[in-house]
Design a protein around this motif. Sequence first.
Motif, short mmCIF file in Angstrom:
data_model
loop_
_atom_site.label_atom_id
_atom_site.label_comp_id
_atom_site.label_asym_id
_atom_site.label_seq_id
_atom_site.Cartn_x
_atom_site.Cartn_y
_atom_site.Cartn_z
N PHE A 1 -0.72 1.36 4.54
CA PHE A 1 -0.89 0.89 5.77
C PHE A 1 0.42 0.18 6.62
O PHE A 1 0.22 -0.52 7.63
CB PHE A 1 -2.06 -0.27 5.87
N ARG A 2 1.42 -0.15 5.83
CA ARG A 2 2.84 -0.20 6.55
C ARG A 2 3.03 0.37 7.74
O ARG A 2 2.80 1.57 7.83
CB ARG A 2 3.93 -0.24 5.69
N GLY A 3 3.08 -0.48 8.86
CA GLY A 3 3.17 0.17 10.46
C GLY A 3 1.75 0.42 11.16
O GLY A 3 1.94 0.61 12.08
N VAL A 4 0.63 0.13 10.24
CA VAL A 4 -0.58 0.31 10.80
C VAL A 4 -1.12 -1.13 11.13
O VAL A 4 -1.66 -1.51 12.01
CB VAL A 4 -1.48 1.32 10.21
N LEU A 5 -1.15 -1.88 9.99
CA LEU A 5 -1.51 -3.32 9.96
C LEU A 5 -0.31 -4.30 9.94
O LEU A 5 0.91 -3.85 9.61
CB LEU A 5 -2.29 -3.69 8.65
N ALA A 6 -0.42 -5.23 10.55
CA ALA A 6 0.62 -6.20 10.77
C ALA A 6 1.32 -6.56 9.35
O ALA A 6 0.60 -6.92 8.08
CB ALA A 6 0.05 -7.71 11.21
N ASP A 7 2.66 -6.48 9.24
CA ASP A 7 3.35 -7.12 8.19
C ASP A 7 3.14 -8.40 7.63
O ASP A 7 3.10 -8.52 6.40
CB ASP A 7 4.81 -7.00 8.53
N SER A 8 2.58 -9.33 8.47
CA SER A 8 2.39 -10.79 7.84
C SER A 8 1.18 -10.76 7.32
O SER A 8 0.87 -11.48 6.21
CB SER A 8 2.09 -11.59 9.22
N TYR A 9 0.19 -9.76 7.66
CA TYR A 9 -0.87 -9.66 6.90
C TYR A 9 -0.64 -8.93 5.38
O TYR A 9 -1.06 -9.28 4.47
CB TYR A 9 -2.41 -8.84 7.36
N LEU A 10 -0.01 -7.95 5.44
CA LEU A 10 0.43 -7.18 4.17
C LEU A 10 1.24 -7.61 3.33
O LEU A 10 1.03 -7.73 2.03
CB LEU A 10 1.00 -5.79 4.76
N ASP A 11 1.92 -8.66 3.81
CA ASP A 11 2.98 -9.35 2.88
C ASP A 11 2.39 -10.86 2.68
O ASP A 11 3.13 -11.63 1.99
CB ASP A 11 4.34 -9.43 3.45
N GLY A 12 1.30 -11.20 3.05
CA GLY A 12 0.82 -12.41 2.98
C GLY A 12 -0.75 -12.75 2.46
O GLY A 12 -1.00 -12.39 1.46
N ALA A 13 -1.46 -12.79 3.41
CA ALA A 13 -2.83 -13.17 3.06
C ALA A 13 -3.50 -12.30 2.34
O ALA A 13 -4.65 -12.37 1.66
CB ALA A 13 -3.40 -13.38 4.63
N MET A 14 -3.17 -10.78 2.68
CA MET A 14 -3.94 -9.95 1.96
C MET A 14 -4.16 -9.99 0.40
O MET A 14 -5.03 -9.70 -0.40
CB MET A 14 -3.33 -8.52 2.15
#
Length: 115
Positions: A28-41
């Motif tokens: 999902f890199r480039g589809v979902l926000a990096d802040s979500y992918l690298d944090g809250a997820m």
Amino acid sequence: MSLVIRPAVPADADAIAALHADSRRELFRGVLADSYLDGAMDDELRGRWQDAVAAPGPGWTILVAILDAAFAGFVSAGPYPDEPERQTIQNVYVAPGPVHAWTGGQRVDFVGNLL
């Protein structure tokens, strides 16, 4: 090479969540926000898998694969929400390194143990 497939236990939840998160980041890199992918997820998936492994829903199974004493993947399966008499495989994740060492039969065993 030794492959063990067994039911997940609470101590497996962090490894399951980490593999699931790594896969989502790649997909999902480039589809979902990096802040979500690298944090809250990470916290979200860790909590989800801790709960799921500690108390799987009725009819649900979570299996892990251990290859040469190292976590190698997981699979989860259970009933369809609207059709509980039918079963679905919801997740199949295999760690990038170990998959190359598995024979075709070992891959089939990993998923086949659900049947």
